[in-house]
Scaffold this motif. Structure first.
Motif, PDB file in Angstrom:
ATOM      1  N   HIS A   1       0.922  -1.104  -0.047  1.00  0.00           N
ATOM      2  CA  HIS A   1       0.100  -0.072  -0.106  1.00  0.00           C
ATOM      3  C   HIS A   1       0.817   1.338  -0.003  1.00  0.00           C
ATOM      4  CE1 HIS A   1      -3.224   2.751   0.934  1.00  0.00           C
ATOM      5  NE2 HIS A   1      -2.466   3.209   1.876  1.00  0.00           N
ATOM      6  N   CYS A   2       0.593   2.188  -0.886  1.00  0.00           N
ATOM      7  CA  CYS A   2       1.297   3.447  -1.197  1.00  0.00           C
ATOM      8  C   CYS A   2       0.576   4.556  -0.338  1.00  0.00           C
ATOM      9  CB  CYS A   2       1.572   3.852  -2.191  1.00  0.00           C
ATOM     10  SG  CYS A   2       2.788   2.669  -3.585  1.00  0.00           S
ATOM     11  N   GLY A   3       1.289   5.172   0.711  1.00  0.00           N
ATOM     12  CA  GLY A   3       0.404   6.229   1.450  1.00  0.00           C
ATOM     13  C   GLY A   3       0.512   7.494   0.685  1.00  0.00           C
ATOM     14  N   PHE A   4       0.215   8.409   1.340  1.00  0.00           N
ATOM     15  CA  PHE A   4      -0.211   9.975   0.566  1.00  0.00           C
ATOM     16  C   PHE A   4       1.155  10.771   0.819  1.00  0.00           C
ATOM     17  CE2 PHE A   4      -0.999  14.543   1.004  1.00  0.00           C
ATOM     18  CZ  PHE A   4      -1.880  14.664  -0.305  1.00  0.00           C
ATOM     19  N   GLY A   5       1.447  11.396  -0.485  1.00  0.00           N
ATOM     20  CA  GLY A   5       2.816  12.128  -0.387  1.00  0.00           C
ATOM     21  C   GLY A   5       3.664  12.158  -1.653  1.00  0.00           C
ATOM     22  N   GLY A   6       3.212  11.152  -2.584  1.00  0.00           N
ATOM     23  CA  GLY A   6       3.960  11.187  -3.854  1.00  0.00           C
ATOM     24  C   GLY A   6       5.356  10.817  -3.487  1.00  0.00           C
ATOM     25  N   PRO A   7       6.493  11.327  -3.943  1.00  0.00           N
ATOM     26  CA  PRO A   7       7.806  10.816  -3.847  1.00  0.00           C
ATOM     27  C   PRO A   7       8.311  10.758  -2.324  1.00  0.00           C
ATOM     28  CG  PRO A   7       7.860  13.143  -4.816  1.00  0.00           C
ATOM     29  CD  PRO A   7       6.435  12.807  -4.811  1.00  0.00           C
ATOM     30  N   LEU A   8       7.326  11.590  -1.502  1.00  0.00           N
ATOM     31  CA  LEU A   8       7.580  11.525  -0.140  1.00  0.00           C
ATOM     32  C   LEU A   8       6.879  10.496   0.599  1.00  0.00           C
ATOM     33  CD1 LEU A   8       8.057  15.647   0.588  1.00  0.00           C
ATOM     34  CD2 LEU A   8       9.995  13.703   0.037  1.00  0.00           C
ATOM     35  N   ALA A   9       6.235   9.676   0.027  1.00  0.00           N
ATOM     36  CA  ALA A   9       5.258   8.543   0.426  1.00  0.00           C
ATOM     37  C   ALA A   9       5.963   7.661   1.169  1.00  0.00           C
ATOM     38  CB  ALA A   9       4.122   8.099  -0.627  1.00  0.00           C
ATOM     39  N   ARG A  10       5.254   7.063   2.121  1.00  0.00           N
ATOM     40  CA  ARG A  10       5.622   5.714   2.832  1.00  0.00           C
ATOM     41  C   ARG A  10       4.936   4.475   2.337  1.00  0.00           C
ATOM     42  NH1 ARG A  10       5.114   8.226   9.016  1.00  0.00           N
ATOM     43  NH2 ARG A  10       6.672   9.863   8.766  1.00  0.00           N
TER      44      ARG A  10
ATOM     45  N   ASP B   1      -5.025   4.236   6.671  1.00  0.00           N
ATOM     46  CA  ASP B   1      -6.110   5.258   6.461  1.00  0.00           C
ATOM     47  C   ASP B   1      -5.231   6.424   5.891  1.00  0.00           C
ATOM     48  OD1 ASP B   1      -4.332   6.342   8.771  1.00  0.00           O
ATOM     49  OD2 ASP B   1      -5.931   6.601   9.941  1.00  0.00           O
ATOM     50  N   LEU B   2      -6.115   7.623   5.394  1.00  0.00           N
ATOM     51  CA  LEU B   2      -5.570   8.455   4.810  1.00  0.00           C
ATOM     52  C   LEU B   2      -4.485   9.673   5.398  1.00  0.00           C
ATOM     53  CD1 LEU B   2      -5.804   9.775   1.787  1.00  0.00           C
ATOM     54  CD2 LEU B   2      -7.330  11.396   2.620  1.00  0.00           C
ATOM     55  N   ALA B   3      -4.739   9.579   6.599  1.00  0.00           N
ATOM     56  CA  ALA B   3      -3.755  10.334   7.684  1.00  0.00           C
ATOM     57  C   ALA B   3      -2.799   9.552   8.043  1.00  0.00           C
ATOM     58  CB  ALA B   3      -4.686  10.762   8.815  1.00  0.00           C
ATOM     59  N   GLU B   4      -2.635   8.213   7.863  1.00  0.00           N
ATOM     60  CA  GLU B   4      -1.652   7.410   8.236  1.00  0.00           C
ATOM     61  C   GLU B   4      -1.389   7.387   9.848  1.00  0.00           C
ATOM     62  OE1 GLU B   4       1.967   8.149   5.997  1.00  0.00           O
ATOM     63  OE2 GLU B   4       0.885   8.116   3.933  1.00  0.00           O
ATOM     64  N   HIS B   5      -2.640   7.448  10.429  1.00  0.00           N
ATOM     65  CA  HIS B   5      -2.558   7.152  11.637  1.00  0.00           C
ATOM     66  C   HIS B   5      -2.496   5.603  12.202  1.00  0.00           C
ATOM     67  CE1 HIS B   5      -4.311  11.379  12.818  1.00  0.00           C
ATOM     68  NE2 HIS B   5      -2.825  11.482  12.411  1.00  0.00           N
ATOM     69  N   HIS B   6      -3.370   4.757  11.325  1.00  0.00           N
ATOM     70  CA  HIS B   6      -3.410   3.595  11.631  1.00  0.00           C
ATOM     71  C   HIS B   6      -3.037   2.686  10.573  1.00  0.00           C
ATOM     72  CE1 HIS B   6      -5.544   4.748  15.345  1.00  0.00           C
ATOM     73  NE2 HIS B   6      -6.470   5.264  14.349  1.00  0.00           N
ATOM     74  N   MET B   7      -2.491   1.583  10.792  1.00  0.00           N
ATOM     75  CA  MET B   7      -2.149   0.405   9.599  1.00  0.00           C
ATOM     76  C   MET B   7      -2.893  -0.822   9.775  1.00  0.00           C
ATOM     77  SD  MET B   7       1.680  -0.793   8.213  1.00  0.00           S
ATOM     78  CE  MET B   7       1.933  -1.108  10.058  1.00  0.00           C
ATOM     79  N   PHE B   8      -3.548  -1.197   9.032  1.00  0.00           N
ATOM     80  CA  PHE B   8      -4.624  -2.388   9.214  1.00  0.00           C
ATOM     81  C   PHE B   8      -3.994  -3.679   8.296  1.00  0.00           C
ATOM     82  CE2 PHE B   8      -6.949   1.216   9.326  1.00  0.00           C
ATOM     83  CZ  PHE B   8      -7.741   1.262  10.543  1.00  0.00           C
ATOM     84  N   CYS B   9      -3.760  -4.648   8.923  1.00  0.00           N
ATOM     85  CA  CYS B   9      -3.123  -5.818   8.535  1.00  0.00           C
ATOM     86  C   CYS B   9      -4.144  -7.140   8.650  1.00  0.00           C
ATOM     87  CB  CYS B   9      -1.828  -6.218   9.220  1.00  0.00           C
ATOM     88  SG  CYS B   9      -0.704  -4.773   9.533  1.00  0.00           S
ATOM     89  N   GLY B  10      -4.355  -7.795   7.260  1.00  0.00           N
ATOM     90  CA  GLY B  10      -5.328  -8.951   7.426  1.00  0.00           C
ATOM     91  C   GLY B  10      -4.497 -10.012   7.451  1.00  0.00           C
ATOM     92  N   GLY B  11      -4.741 -11.128   8.198  1.00  0.00           N
ATOM     93  CA  GLY B  11      -4.011 -12.256   8.633  1.00  0.00           C
ATOM     94  C   GLY B  11      -4.621 -13.447   8.062  1.00  0.00           C
ATOM     95  N   SER B  12      -4.025 -14.536   7.835  1.00  0.00           N
ATOM     96  CA  SER B  12      -4.283 -15.594   7.168  1.00  0.00           C
ATOM     97  C   SER B  12      -5.376 -16.580   8.125  1.00  0.00           C
ATOM     98  CB  SER B  12      -3.145 -16.733   6.976  1.00  0.00           C
ATOM     99  OG  SER B  12      -2.526 -16.910   8.267  1.00  0.00           O
TER     100      SER B  12
END
Length: 538
Positions: free
Chosen positions: A285-294, A330-341
């Motif tokens: 997943h690419c976050g917000f920020g273009g070349p500065l994204a995470r 999320d758009l503000a990058e406060h949370h990261m959601f990870c789906g497990g097997s």
């Protein structure tokens, strides 16, 4: 008879004028609270013997609209009722209906929709439903979309890479039942994405990445830096970079400008190669920020890693007890959601995470940060624009809508097969307007580089106009311009250090005079010492 409240009348008049000036699609509900409704609604029913003022369209209001549509809707016995006490009345309609293109009974934009596909495709290939109400809006038929194989092109076309087949299906957003086009590919497509600016299409085919130009259909480049199948692709928000992940455990970050401007005789290289995962990549997943994204990457090695495109550094690595099949932020990058097997969804708080770069997620300690409900592995995740709702798809043939704050399931939608794609997007206007048509038709997509070189039939009578990065003739490329700029900077630096050509010549002349003087002094010293040494003794 009691006198009307002038302040309330002024307020309602101002609101009514606002409702006539502002597009109704901006609002989706009644603007007045119930307390103000109860207070003000009877006061507008004054004016016995007077004609109704014109409505927002300029015509008189019918007498059947005898009650203000503020607050609760009128009952069946109240509709068309005329108050004998107050005579003709004014209608105040502040219930803003959803409109689409200004027509009655149409839906409003912007609105968030969920787009889902499954591997069975018994009733449809893709379904679109309104996120909060769950109402079905559109369905598309024809084929089975594979995982990571759904993309929206320029807000006009829906693309779906067919599961195990060597073509991509393309629908116009309003031509639901008619397959618009099949984009033939050299092999089965394993993943698909489009650039946010609508100019390029990326597809993973085996271990290679194919890049097409949408305006011409030309295949611009084939990138072969992965050693096994490419499993996921995604552009940054500004279309300047894209990231690829593969079964070879590698994640590659590419600069689109460098890829397009590369020398044809040389293989383009990625900007960063991230090789910290030890098992195949399942999602990114690419976050917000273009070349500065995470960039967040998930893998079967039970870790999720967070990278920075600008520096290429690893920012965070989280270890779980199960393999991670899907990841999003999320758009503000406060949370990261990870789906497990195992069907669990883990929420990692990025803002409150301790400073260490590597950390283990403990479900028993973070029990409030786990979404439980799926009975099989989670295949896809997506977050709403405001970050309050999470959408998840699973191999248990269900799509679930979650409240992020309470981790409670709000809605469960049962499909006919394992879910391959589920994402939340802002519905483009073309999806909500029945009379909308794409600005340009999709061209024929070439399967080989340079169009006719490897067997693609030539297209006579066509005019190809390539702008920007693809200018024809002797126009220098960006790399050549960069080298030229570097030479100018070096020469300018040299001038600044040495003081320019005139000062340089003066300085050289001074140094030459000094050298001649030193040579003369040296010769005089030599002659003097020779005379002293060779002088006969007395």
């Amino acid at each position: 008879m009691a006198k009307p409240d002038l302040q309330a009348l002024k307020l309602l008049t101002a609101l009514r004028r606002l409702s006539a000036l502002v597009s109704p699609s901006i609002f989706g509900r009644n603007l007045l609270p119930r307390s103000l409704t109860r207070r003000c609604a009877p006061l507008i029913l004054r004016g016995a013997g007077k004609k109704s003022p014109p409505d927002s369209q300029g015509g008189p209001l019918p007498e059947s609209c005898a009650h203000a549509r503020v607050g609760q809707p009128l009952g069946a016995g109240q509709r068309g009722h005329r108050s004998s006490r107050h005579g003709a009345v004014t209608r105040v309609s502040l219930v803003m209906t959803h409109v689409r293109g200004g027509g009655e009974g149409k839906m409003a934009a912007p609105m968030e929709v969920a787009v889902c596909t499954d591997s069975a495709a018994q009733l449809w290939s893709c379904v679109v439903w309104e996120l909060h109400s769950g109402a079905n809006l559109l369905t598309y038929r024809g084929g089975q979309a594979g995982p990571r194989g759904l993309a929206l092109l320029n807000g006009e076309y829906l693309l779906a890479a067919q599961l195990g087949k060597n073509y991509i299906s393309a629908w116009e957003l309003q031509r639901k039942d008619q397959l618009q086009q099949k984009i033939m590919c050299p092999g089965p497509v394993t993943c698909l994405t489009t650039s946010p600016n609508g100019l390029y299409v990326l597809a993973g085919i085996a271990e290679s990445i194919y890049l097409w130009e949408v305006s011409t259909g030309n295949l611009l480049v084939i990138l072969s830096r992965h050693y096994q199948d490419v499993s996921c692709l995604q552009f940054t928000g500004d279309s300047s970079h894209f990231v690829s992940g593969g079964k070879d455990c590698l994640v590659l970050a590419w600069s689109l400008c460098s890829v397009l401007q590369a020398d044809p005789s040389r293989t383009p290289g990625p900007r960063h190669v991230w090789s910290r995962h030890t098992l195949p990549i399942t999602d990114l997943h690419c976050g917000f920020g273009g070349p500065l994204a995470r960039v967040a990457t998930a893998s079967l090695d039970q870790t999720v890693k967070l990278w920075e495109i600008s520096s290429g550094e690893l920012l965070l690595s989280v270890l779980f007890d199960v393999s991670i099949m899907a990841v999003t932020m999320d758009l503000a990058e406060h949370h990261m959601f990870c789906g497990g097997s195992d069907g669990s969804i883990f929420q990692v708080d990025l803002c409150t995470w301790p400073g260490q770069r590597e950390k283990s997620f403990q479900p028993e300690q973070d029990h409030g940060k786990v979404f439980r409900g799926h009975r099989n592995q989670v295949t896809c995740l997506s977050v709403s624009t405001d970050g309050s709702v999470l959408l998840s798809g699973s191999h248990d043939e269900t799509v679930r809508l979650w409240d992020v704050q309470s981790q409670q399931c709000l809605r469960t939608v049962a499909l006919k097969g394992p879910v391959t794609n589920a994402c939340i997007m802002l519905a483009p206007i073309s999806m909500l307007s029945s009379d909308f048509r794409p600005s340009l038709p999709l061209p024929h997509f070439n399967k080989h580089l340079l169009g006719t070189e490897h067997g693609d039939e030539p297209r006579h009578g066509a005019l190809t106009l390539r702008l920007g990065l693809h200018q024809q003739g002797s126009e220098p490329s960006y790399l050549e311009r960069l080298e030229q700029l570097h030479r100018v900077m070096c020469s300018t630096l040299e001038k600044n250090v040495l003081g320019g050509q005139d000062q340089l010549r003066i300085r050289v002349a001074e140094l030459e005079d000094e050298v001649r003087n030193l040579r003369k002094i040296n010769r005089d010293l030599f002659d003097f010492s020779t005379r002293i040494i060779t002088r006969p003794a007395k």
